[in-house]
Design a protein around this motif. Structure first.
Motif, PDB file in Angstrom:
ATOM      1  N   LYS A 100     -32.234  -3.582  73.181  1.00  0.00           N
ATOM      2  CA  LYS A 100     -32.641  -4.324  72.095  1.00  0.00           C
ATOM      3  C   LYS A 100     -34.109  -5.785  72.627  1.00  0.00           C
ATOM      4  CE  LYS A 100     -29.260  -6.994  70.778  1.00  0.00           C
ATOM      5  NZ  LYS A 100     -28.076  -7.447  70.029  1.00  0.00           N
ATOM      6  N   ARG A 101     -33.681  -5.587  74.156  1.00  0.00           N
ATOM      7  CA  ARG A 101     -34.093  -6.876  74.299  1.00  0.00           C
ATOM      8  C   ARG A 101     -35.752  -6.892  74.930  1.00  0.00           C
ATOM      9  NH1 ARG A 101     -31.892  -9.977  80.019  1.00  0.00           N
ATOM     10  NH2 ARG A 101     -30.480  -9.691  78.543  1.00  0.00           N
ATOM     11  N   GLU A 102     -35.708  -5.896  75.064  1.00  0.00           N
ATOM     12  CA  GLU A 102     -37.678  -5.184  75.037  1.00  0.00           C
ATOM     13  C   GLU A 102     -38.412  -5.382  73.713  1.00  0.00           C
ATOM     14  OE1 GLU A 102     -36.246  -4.247  78.369  1.00  0.00           O
ATOM     15  OE2 GLU A 102     -35.263  -4.098  77.012  1.00  0.00           O
ATOM     16  N   ILE A 103     -37.375  -4.449  72.862  1.00  0.00           N
ATOM     17  CA  ILE A 103     -37.810  -4.469  71.545  1.00  0.00           C
ATOM     18  C   ILE A 103     -38.431  -5.776  70.749  1.00  0.00           C
ATOM     19  CG2 ILE A 103     -37.451  -3.210  69.616  1.00  0.00           C
ATOM     20  CD1 ILE A 103     -35.896  -0.391  70.788  1.00  0.00           C
ATOM     21  N   SER A 104     -37.356  -6.475  71.357  1.00  0.00           N
ATOM     22  CA  SER A 104     -37.209  -7.791  70.472  1.00  0.00           C
ATOM     23  C   SER A 104     -38.578  -8.394  70.740  1.00  0.00           C
ATOM     24  CB  SER A 104     -35.605  -8.932  70.279  1.00  0.00           C
ATOM     25  OG  SER A 104     -34.893  -7.314  69.655  1.00  0.00           O
ATOM     26  N   ARG A 105     -38.502  -8.444  72.149  1.00  0.00           N
ATOM     27  CA  ARG A 105     -39.505  -8.753  72.307  1.00  0.00           C
ATOM     28  C   ARG A 105     -41.325  -8.796  72.096  1.00  0.00           C
ATOM     29  NH1 ARG A 105     -38.788  -8.129  77.870  1.00  0.00           N
ATOM     30  NH2 ARG A 105     -37.539  -9.831  77.932  1.00  0.00           N
ATOM     31  N   GLU A 106     -41.238  -6.978  72.299  1.00  0.00           N
ATOM     32  CA  GLU A 106     -42.562  -5.967  71.711  1.00  0.00           C
ATOM     33  C   GLU A 106     -42.994  -7.026  70.106  1.00  0.00           C
ATOM     34  OE1 GLU A 106     -45.835  -3.560  71.920  1.00  0.00           O
ATOM     35  OE2 GLU A 106     -44.581  -4.791  72.975  1.00  0.00           O
ATOM     36  N   PHE A 107     -42.433  -6.898  68.935  1.00  0.00           N
ATOM     37  CA  PHE A 107     -42.008  -7.161  67.849  1.00  0.00           C
ATOM     38  C   PHE A 107     -42.073  -8.664  67.230  1.00  0.00           C
ATOM     39  CE2 PHE A 107     -40.963  -2.569  68.419  1.00  0.00           C
ATOM     40  CZ  PHE A 107     -42.774  -2.034  67.657  1.00  0.00           C
ATOM     41  N   GLY A 108     -41.628  -9.572  68.928  1.00  0.00           N
ATOM     42  CA  GLY A 108     -41.912 -11.144  68.173  1.00  0.00           C
ATOM     43  C   GLY A 108     -40.686 -11.224  67.732  1.00  0.00           C
ATOM     44  N   LEU A 109     -39.342 -10.351  67.159  1.00  0.00           N
ATOM     45  CA  LEU A 109     -38.940 -10.533  66.425  1.00  0.00           C
ATOM     46  C   LEU A 109     -37.602 -11.871  66.675  1.00  0.00           C
ATOM     47  CD1 LEU A 109     -37.126  -6.565  66.033  1.00  0.00           C
ATOM     48  CD2 LEU A 109     -38.472  -7.762  65.334  1.00  0.00           C
ATOM     49  N   LYS A 110     -36.739 -12.911  65.537  1.00  0.00           N
ATOM     50  CA  LYS A 110     -36.455 -14.170  65.742  1.00  0.00           C
ATOM     51  C   LYS A 110     -35.355 -13.890  64.926  1.00  0.00           C
ATOM     52  CE  LYS A 110     -40.437 -16.799  67.372  1.00  0.00           C
ATOM     53  NZ  LYS A 110     -41.488 -17.948  67.213  1.00  0.00           N
ATOM     54  N   GLY A 111     -34.504 -14.850  65.345  1.00  0.00           N
ATOM     55  CA  GLY A 111     -32.603 -14.749  64.538  1.00  0.00           C
ATOM     56  C   GLY A 111     -32.225 -13.623  64.275  1.00  0.00           C
ATOM     57  N   ASN A 112     -32.578 -13.793  62.773  1.00  0.00           N
ATOM     58  CA  ASN A 112     -31.783 -12.950  61.554  1.00  0.00           C
ATOM     59  C   ASN A 112     -32.377 -11.140  61.993  1.00  0.00           C
ATOM     60  OD1 ASN A 112     -29.994 -12.227  59.602  1.00  0.00           O
ATOM     61  ND2 ASN A 112     -32.145 -12.130  57.849  1.00  0.00           N
ATOM     62  N   GLU A 113     -33.936 -11.500  62.227  1.00  0.00           N
ATOM     63  CA  GLU A 113     -34.526 -10.846  62.351  1.00  0.00           C
ATOM     64  C   GLU A 113     -33.975  -9.617  63.605  1.00  0.00           C
ATOM     65  OE1 GLU A 113     -39.145 -11.619  60.972  1.00  0.00           O
ATOM     66  OE2 GLU A 113     -38.405 -12.218  63.151  1.00  0.00           O
ATOM     67  N   LYS A 114     -33.453 -10.041  64.599  1.00  0.00           N
ATOM     68  CA  LYS A 114     -32.218  -9.624  65.378  1.00  0.00           C
ATOM     69  C   LYS A 114     -31.991  -8.724  64.823  1.00  0.00           C
ATOM     70  CE  LYS A 114     -34.253 -12.045  69.831  1.00  0.00           C
ATOM     71  NZ  LYS A 114     -33.991 -13.495  70.600  1.00  0.00           N
ATOM     72  N   ILE A 115     -31.042  -9.022  64.186  1.00  0.00           N
ATOM     73  CA  ILE A 115     -29.377  -9.038  63.514  1.00  0.00           C
ATOM     74  C   ILE A 115     -29.831  -7.460  62.832  1.00  0.00           C
ATOM     75  CG2 ILE A 115     -27.638  -9.502  62.002  1.00  0.00           C
ATOM     76  CD1 ILE A 115     -27.645 -11.810  62.623  1.00  0.00           C
ATOM     77  N   GLN A 116     -30.993  -7.529  62.196  1.00  0.00           N
ATOM     78  CA  GLN A 116     -31.118  -6.692  60.854  1.00  0.00           C
ATOM     79  C   GLN A 116     -31.346  -5.346  62.169  1.00  0.00           C
ATOM     80  OE1 GLN A 116     -34.427  -7.445  57.953  1.00  0.00           O
ATOM     81  NE2 GLN A 116     -33.512  -9.322  58.261  1.00  0.00           N
ATOM     82  N   LEU A 117     -32.100  -5.912  63.771  1.00  0.00           N
ATOM     83  CA  LEU A 117     -32.639  -4.675  64.102  1.00  0.00           C
ATOM     84  C   LEU A 117     -31.318  -3.892  65.154  1.00  0.00           C
ATOM     85  CD1 LEU A 117     -35.216  -3.508  66.537  1.00  0.00           C
ATOM     86  CD2 LEU A 117     -34.162  -5.553  68.002  1.00  0.00           C
ATOM     87  N   LYS A 118     -30.280  -4.672  65.226  1.00  0.00           N
ATOM     88  CA  LYS A 118     -28.846  -4.100  65.920  1.00  0.00           C
ATOM     89  C   LYS A 118     -28.695  -3.325  65.051  1.00  0.00           C
ATOM     90  CE  LYS A 118     -24.459  -5.248  67.577  1.00  0.00           C
ATOM     91  NZ  LYS A 118     -23.690  -7.016  67.936  1.00  0.00           N
ATOM     92  N   ALA A 119     -28.621  -3.435  63.657  1.00  0.00           N
ATOM     93  CA  ALA A 119     -28.217  -2.504  62.828  1.00  0.00           C
ATOM     94  C   ALA A 119     -29.254  -1.402  62.831  1.00  0.00           C
ATOM     95  CB  ALA A 119     -27.956  -2.717  61.183  1.00  0.00           C
ATOM     96  N   LEU A 120     -30.717  -1.662  61.999  1.00  0.00           N
ATOM     97  CA  LEU A 120     -31.326  -0.213  62.451  1.00  0.00           C
ATOM     98  C   LEU A 120     -31.160   0.480  63.885  1.00  0.00           C
ATOM     99  CD1 LEU A 120     -33.476   0.634  61.450  1.00  0.00           C
ATOM    100  CD2 LEU A 120     -35.209  -0.757  62.517  1.00  0.00           C
ATOM    101  N   LEU A 121     -31.218  -0.305  65.247  1.00  0.00           N
ATOM    102  CA  LEU A 121     -30.255   0.215  66.396  1.00  0.00           C
ATOM    103  C   LEU A 121     -29.401   1.625  66.219  1.00  0.00           C
ATOM    104  CD1 LEU A 121     -31.868  -1.908  69.145  1.00  0.00           C
ATOM    105  CD2 LEU A 121     -33.147   0.115  67.775  1.00  0.00           C
ATOM    106  N   LYS A 122     -28.267   1.123  65.751  1.00  0.00           N
ATOM    107  CA  LYS A 122     -27.144   1.756  65.593  1.00  0.00           C
ATOM    108  C   LYS A 122     -27.789   3.131  64.353  1.00  0.00           C
ATOM    109  CE  LYS A 122     -22.484   0.873  64.028  1.00  0.00           C
ATOM    110  NZ  LYS A 122     -21.748  -0.185  63.652  1.00  0.00           N
TER     111      LYS A 122
END
Length: 753
Positions: A30-52
């Motif tokens: 998740k950390r590497e994906i967030s960094r690659e796509f420049g995700l912040k705040g609520n987007e990281k929460i949404q990413l967590k749900a998407l990865l699940k």
């Protein structure tokens, strides 16, 4: 440094995430994906749900995600079980589309804590995959919801020209609409995949198999329906050709070519894996020999032939073909004990005393030359007509001694008919009849049983691994049910006594009325447990034997091959190492030694599969034979009773069919579950198992093997084809044996109990 190729800020799509993971040189999370796509705040929460969600779908593992370099197969993915091999499941990726030319990888599922696979063909499993030196393997994480299994059926068109799939499985009660014919035409046999989740989903045709009523089609239906492997890989065929060229010599074998050993088999036998010989000794007993094809010499553990034989478990016998456990060059040629040709054999030498007891035994690897292959009928005719050679008379004399010992042992005696389908050269039915039971069958059977007992005891004497043939005593629950049923006849079964086969034999012997005897015989059969293979000895109840193994049919049963290998190890019967690519050892592999339980469970399952496929195919042939005789009246015996009707069998053919309660007239019938009878409320008319009556054949469906009957006077009606059908019941054939026969009941075979 900023990544110039970085996408615009915002939650990435599944494809973007997978593309990034696949292109990464190291595992990412998740950390590497967030960094690659420049995700912040609520987007990281949404990413967590998407990865699940992606982990649930099997696209990633939800932790440290990485793709293998093989066609984009992820470390965690959804696999679909395509086979169960030796108790372990074999799977492929559920979705595989790297390119049309690349086949999906076959992956072995490792189920921790399981003695055998808990998974079945068609299961979908979220699994963690990894590559090892021996190939791909995976560890199940979660069993997923099943997608609908494919349906085998025939394309039919209704009056409006709409296509329907009529299933060939008589347990499926109605047809399904076809949404995609995929090039198939009316009347063709096809495989279809249900689409959607409605109560009656439509079907997409996935494969066209051909003409369903063509000669030899009924066995193909069973092969496809039950997933029976029926093609050998080129590697397996190549190894079989090499094995067939292994040299034979008397230098390292006991030379028995001078003995008039004979093989007595069915006239239509396709392979001969046993032969027998006997002569009187000086003490009033007999020296006897059972020679069995030395399959372990040709099929070595770890080779491609061995792996395929393990997967198949046994040969499957149909009226028109055999699906062999071994390639034909071995099963029908080199391993088969043909007359006049030198053959490798495993010889069981026995001393039989005057009372028929086997007092001594020894095992050797031998060189034999079969004196003659004789059909049962011919051997019996020679004896009956006083034209039998001395070696045949010796066999009959030794058998009479063995039979006396068997009678003293008092095994379960339930004589059940066996149907035989005869075909012409074009595969068309010429006759269906009940096989006649001859003394010649009993001669061979008792020799085989003696050799099977000797094999088990010989291995026990060496404290060696044994694959036992186990038939346990009936369970208390079944005995209680039998006791309650016998009470309806005014008979008692004391559960406090030791339950033996002889107890049932005496019970049946004392019944004079044939109808009542048939009723109770059926109940006794239903009370029996199912025979199986296992490394722990629990005896063979039906044969009244303390130790029993299958040794006599290694061409067609993998269990027998394992027993042969154990004897090779226990008694030092290994041959000199063969040259070339053939594996060296012909004894048990370390893998088998460590877990005989798993392989025993697998081959028990293969045997049950073969039994069901063989029985269903015979049912289809019988229905085809009777299709032109709808409207005729037959003598039938009731074999089962339920609240919706009763099942009956044509006495002369064995074809099973249903008499729906709706066809019994205007009278209401109640079902007495304890007595297993239908009783008319007004007249007291009773229909019970074992009753013989005249029934008119109302329907014969060759595709399903289903028959329907009605009373001779034609009261009531039969529902037309296409309406929902009642599922046909099964008779109490619990004791699994070769070619679909009950495993511990007398039949026309040898050592197949």
């Amino acid at each position: 440094m900023a990544n110039k190729n970085r996408p615009a800020p915002g939650l990435p799509t599944r494809k973007q995430i997978l593309d990034f993971i696949q292109s990464a040189s190291e595992p990412v999370g998740k950390r590497e994906i967030s960094r690659e796509f420049g995700l912040k705040g609520n987007e990281k929460i949404q990413l967590k749900a998407l990865l699940k969600d992606m982990a649930e779908e099997g696209l990633i593992d939800g932790k440290r995600t990485a793709f293998h370099k093989m066609g984009g197969l992820p470390r965690v993915t959804v696999l679909r079980v395509v086979d169960v091999d030796e108790g372990e499941a074999i799977a492929v990726p559920d979705t595989w589309q790297p390119d049309d030319a690349t086949p999906p990888p076959r992956i072995r599922l490792i189920e921790k804590g399981q003695r055998g696979s808990a998974l079945r063909k068609g299961d979908r499993v979220l699994s963690r995959t990894e590559e090892s030196e021996s190939g791909w393997r995976a560890y199940p994480m979660k069993k997923l919801e099943l997608r609908s299994e494919q349906i085998l059926g025939v394309v039919e068109m209704d009056e409006a020209g709409k296509p329907w799939l009529a299933p060939v499985d008589k347990r499926i009660r109605s047809s399904s609409p076809i949404s995609d014919l995929n090039g198939s035409k009316a009347g063709e046999l096809v495989l279809g995949e249900p689409i959607g989740r409605s109560a009656r989903p439509s079907v997409k045709v996935t494969e066209v198999l051909g003409e369903p009523l063509a000669p030899r089609a009924f066995s193909l239906i069973a092969i496809h329906k039950h997933g029976i492997p029926n093609h050998f890989s080129q590697d397996t065929l190549d190894e079989a050709q090499l094995a067939a060229k292994l040299p034979l010599s008397a230098e390292h074998r006991e030379d028995l070519r001078h003995l008039p050993i004979v093989a007595i088999d069915p006239s239509d036998a396709r392979d001969h894996d046993d032969a027998i010989w006997a002569q009187p000794d000086e003490e009033g007993g007999f020296d006897a020999l059972v020679a069995i094809a030395d399959v372990s010499f040709y099929v070595r553990p770890g080779g491609t032939i061995d792996r395929e034989a393990r997967r198949r478990g046994n040969s499957v016998y149909f009226p028109d073909r055999v699906v062999p456990m071994l390639p034909e060059v071995l099963s029908a040629d080199v391993c088969s004990l043909r007359s006049g040709e030198d053959r490798a054999a495993m010889a069981c030498h026995m001393k039989i005393d005057a009372q028929g007891r086997v007092t001594e035994w020894r095992f050797t690897r031998a060189l034999v030359r079969i004196h003659e292959v004789i059909a049962y009928e011919e051997a019996q005719a020679r004896v009956d007509e006083d034209r039998a050679e001395q070696h045949l008379l010796n066999l009959w004399a030794a058998w009479r001694a063995l039979a006396a010992a068997r009678n003293a042992r008092d095994p379960l005696e339930l004589e059940l008919p066996e149907r035989r389908v005869k075909l012409d050269e074009q595969g068309r039915i010429t006759e269906i009849a009940i096989r006649e039971r001859l003394d010649a069958h009993r001669v061979v059977e008792d020799f085989m049983i003696a050799a099977n007992v000797a094999a088990a005891r010989a291995l026990e004497a060496k404290v060696a691994p044994v694959v036992y043939r186990v038939h346990e005593t009936p369970s208390r629950e079944k005995l209680i049910a039998l006791k309650d049923y016998l009470a309806t006849f005014g008979k008692k079964l004391a559960l406090g006594q030791v339950i033996t086969p002889g107890l049932f034999n005496r019970m049946l012997k004392d019944i004079a009325d044939e109808t009542e005897k048939a009723l109770i015989m059926e109940a006794v059969l239903r009370s029996q447990t199912q025979a199986y293979y296992g490394p722990t000895n629990a005896g063979h109840f039906g044969l009244a034997l303390g130790s029993y193994a299958h040794f006599t049919s290694p061409i067609r049963r993998y269990a027998d091959l394992l027993v042969h290998r154990a004897l090779v190890d226990a008694y030092g019967l290994e041959q000199p190492k063969p040259k070339g690519a053939i594996p060296a050892s012909s004894g048990l592999s370390e893998r088998d030694r460590e877990d005989l339980g798993r392989i025993s469970e697998a081959i028990s399952g293969s045997e049950r599969r073969a039994m069901e496929a063989e029985r269903e195919t015979i049912d289809r042939y019988v229905a085809a034979w009777l299709a032109s005789r709808v409207g005729e009246v037959f003598d039938c015996r009731i074999t089962g009773v339920q609240k919706f009707g009763f099942f009956a069998t044509i006495v002369s053919l064995g074809g099973d069919g249903l008499v729906p309660v709706s066809t019994l007239g205007d009278e209401r019938f109640g079902y007495d579950e304890r007595a297993r009878v239908l009783v008319g409320e007004q007249t007291g008319t009773t229909y019970a198992v074992g009753q013989v009556l005249r029934l008119r054949l109302a329907e014969a469906n060759p595709l399903t093997g289903a028959l329907k009957f009605e009373l001779e006077e034609g009261a009531g009606r039969i529902e037309p084809r296409g309406r929902p059908r009642q599922a046909l019941g099964k008779r109490g054939d619990h004791l699994v044996g070769k070619r679909g026969r009950p495993a511990n009941i007398r039949h026309k075979g040898k050592g197949k109990r």
